[in-house]
Motif scaffolding. Structure first.
Motif, PDB file in Angstrom:
ATOM      1  N   LEU A  10      11.657  34.954  41.850  1.00  0.00           N
ATOM      2  CA  LEU A  10      10.978  34.551  43.072  1.00  0.00           C
ATOM      3  C   LEU A  10      10.084  33.352  42.765  1.00  0.00           C
ATOM      4  O   LEU A  10       9.544  33.249  41.661  1.00  0.00           O
ATOM      5  N   PRO A  11       9.908  32.457  43.727  1.00  0.00           N
ATOM      6  CA  PRO A  11       9.008  31.322  43.509  1.00  0.00           C
ATOM      7  C   PRO A  11       7.547  31.776  43.554  1.00  0.00           C
ATOM      8  O   PRO A  11       7.249  32.931  43.860  1.00  0.00           O
ATOM      9  N   ALA A  12       6.643  30.862  43.286  1.00  0.00           N
ATOM     10  CA  ALA A  12       5.212  31.182  43.281  1.00  0.00           C
ATOM     11  C   ALA A  12       4.683  31.489  44.675  1.00  0.00           C
ATOM     12  O   ALA A  12       3.732  32.240  44.825  1.00  0.00           O
ATOM     13  N   GLN A  13       5.311  30.925  45.703  1.00  0.00           N
ATOM     14  CA  GLN A  13       4.829  31.122  47.070  1.00  0.00           C
ATOM     15  C   GLN A  13       5.985  31.502  47.987  1.00  0.00           C
ATOM     16  O   GLN A  13       7.003  30.824  48.029  1.00  0.00           O
ATOM     17  N   VAL A  14       5.780  32.592  48.731  1.00  0.00           N
ATOM     18  CA  VAL A  14       6.746  33.025  49.741  1.00  0.00           C
ATOM     19  C   VAL A  14       5.957  33.455  50.977  1.00  0.00           C
ATOM     20  O   VAL A  14       5.429  34.559  51.043  1.00  0.00           O
ATOM     21  N   THR A  15       5.853  32.537  51.925  1.00  0.00           N
ATOM     22  CA  THR A  15       5.218  32.827  53.209  1.00  0.00           C
ATOM     23  C   THR A  15       6.215  32.476  54.299  1.00  0.00           C
ATOM     24  O   THR A  15       7.315  31.997  54.025  1.00  0.00           O
ATOM     25  N   LEU A  16       5.831  32.685  55.529  1.00  0.00           N
ATOM     26  CA  LEU A  16       6.721  32.392  56.649  1.00  0.00           C
ATOM     27  C   LEU A  16       7.250  30.964  56.582  1.00  0.00           C
ATOM     28  O   LEU A  16       8.410  30.710  56.867  1.00  0.00           O
ATOM     29  N   ALA A  17       6.412  30.036  56.155  1.00  0.00           N
ATOM     30  CA  ALA A  17       6.812  28.629  56.090  1.00  0.00           C
ATOM     31  C   ALA A  17       7.975  28.393  55.121  1.00  0.00           C
ATOM     32  O   ALA A  17       8.807  27.526  55.361  1.00  0.00           O
ATOM     33  N   GLU A  18       8.052  29.148  54.029  1.00  0.00           N
ATOM     34  CA  GLU A  18       9.093  28.968  53.023  1.00  0.00           C
ATOM     35  C   GLU A  18      10.209  30.002  53.113  1.00  0.00           C
ATOM     36  O   GLU A  18      11.200  29.912  52.382  1.00  0.00           O
ATOM     37  N   ALA A  19      10.065  30.994  53.946  1.00  0.00           N
ATOM     38  CA  ALA A  19      10.964  32.148  53.933  1.00  0.00           C
ATOM     39  C   ALA A  19      12.435  31.781  54.091  1.00  0.00           C
ATOM     40  O   ALA A  19      13.274  32.241  53.320  1.00  0.00           O
ATOM     41  N   GLY A  20      12.761  30.975  55.069  1.00  0.00           N
ATOM     42  CA  GLY A  20      14.162  30.623  55.298  1.00  0.00           C
ATOM     43  C   GLY A  20      14.773  29.910  54.118  1.00  0.00           C
ATOM     44  O   GLY A  20      15.870  30.259  53.663  1.00  0.00           O
ATOM     45  N   LYS A  21      14.064  28.941  53.602  1.00  0.00           N
ATOM     46  CA  LYS A  21      14.552  28.170  52.453  1.00  0.00           C
ATOM     47  C   LYS A  21      14.669  29.064  51.221  1.00  0.00           C
ATOM     48  O   LYS A  21      15.661  29.008  50.490  1.00  0.00           O
ATOM     49  N   THR A  22      13.655  29.887  50.987  1.00  0.00           N
ATOM     50  CA  THR A  22      13.664  30.775  49.824  1.00  0.00           C
ATOM     51  C   THR A  22      14.824  31.755  49.897  1.00  0.00           C
ATOM     52  O   THR A  22      15.537  31.961  48.907  1.00  0.00           O
ATOM     53  N   LEU A  23      15.031  32.362  51.050  1.00  0.00           N
ATOM     54  CA  LEU A  23      16.127  33.309  51.202  1.00  0.00           C
ATOM     55  C   LEU A  23      17.469  32.626  50.959  1.00  0.00           C
ATOM     56  O   LEU A  23      18.316  33.154  50.237  1.00  0.00           O
ATOM     57  N   MET A  24      17.670  31.449  51.521  1.00  0.00           N
ATOM     58  CA  MET A  24      18.921  30.725  51.341  1.00  0.00           C
ATOM     59  C   MET A  24      19.155  30.405  49.863  1.00  0.00           C
ATOM     60  O   MET A  24      20.246  30.610  49.339  1.00  0.00           O
TER      61      MET A  24
END
Length: 94
Positions: A10-24
């Protein structure tokens, strides 16, 4: 003989702003893995909200559909607490 495990982080930050990109990004990384057990390291996760829980649950759902198991290591204590608050701690118990 135990099955080989593959890993992702997992990256250092996972909030609503990054969620879509992180999940993809995580789905793409995990789709390339052939092992039956996928290890996801949460050690670097520092800033997060309930989006991190949603991502973990979606990854678990996808992997189970593929006959794989998700194991998360190095849980931040706050993430464990948040999962308990939402009543999903047993689904991804550390």
């Amino acid at each position: 003989m135990s099955p080989a495990a593959v890993s992702a982080a997992l990256p250092a930050q996972v909030t609503l702003a990054e969620a879509g990109k992180t999940l993809m990004e995580l789905k793409q990384a995990l789709a390339q893995q052939s092992g039956p057990v996928v290890m996801l390291d949460a050690a670097s996760l520092r800033v997060f909200d309930s989006s991190a829980v949603a991502i973990l649950l979606e990854l678990r759902r996808q992997l189970r559909a593929e006959g794989k198991t998700l194991q998360v290591s190095n849980w931040p204590r706050r993430l464990e607490d948040l999962m308990g608050l939402y009543g999903v701690g047993d689904l991804l118990a550390p």
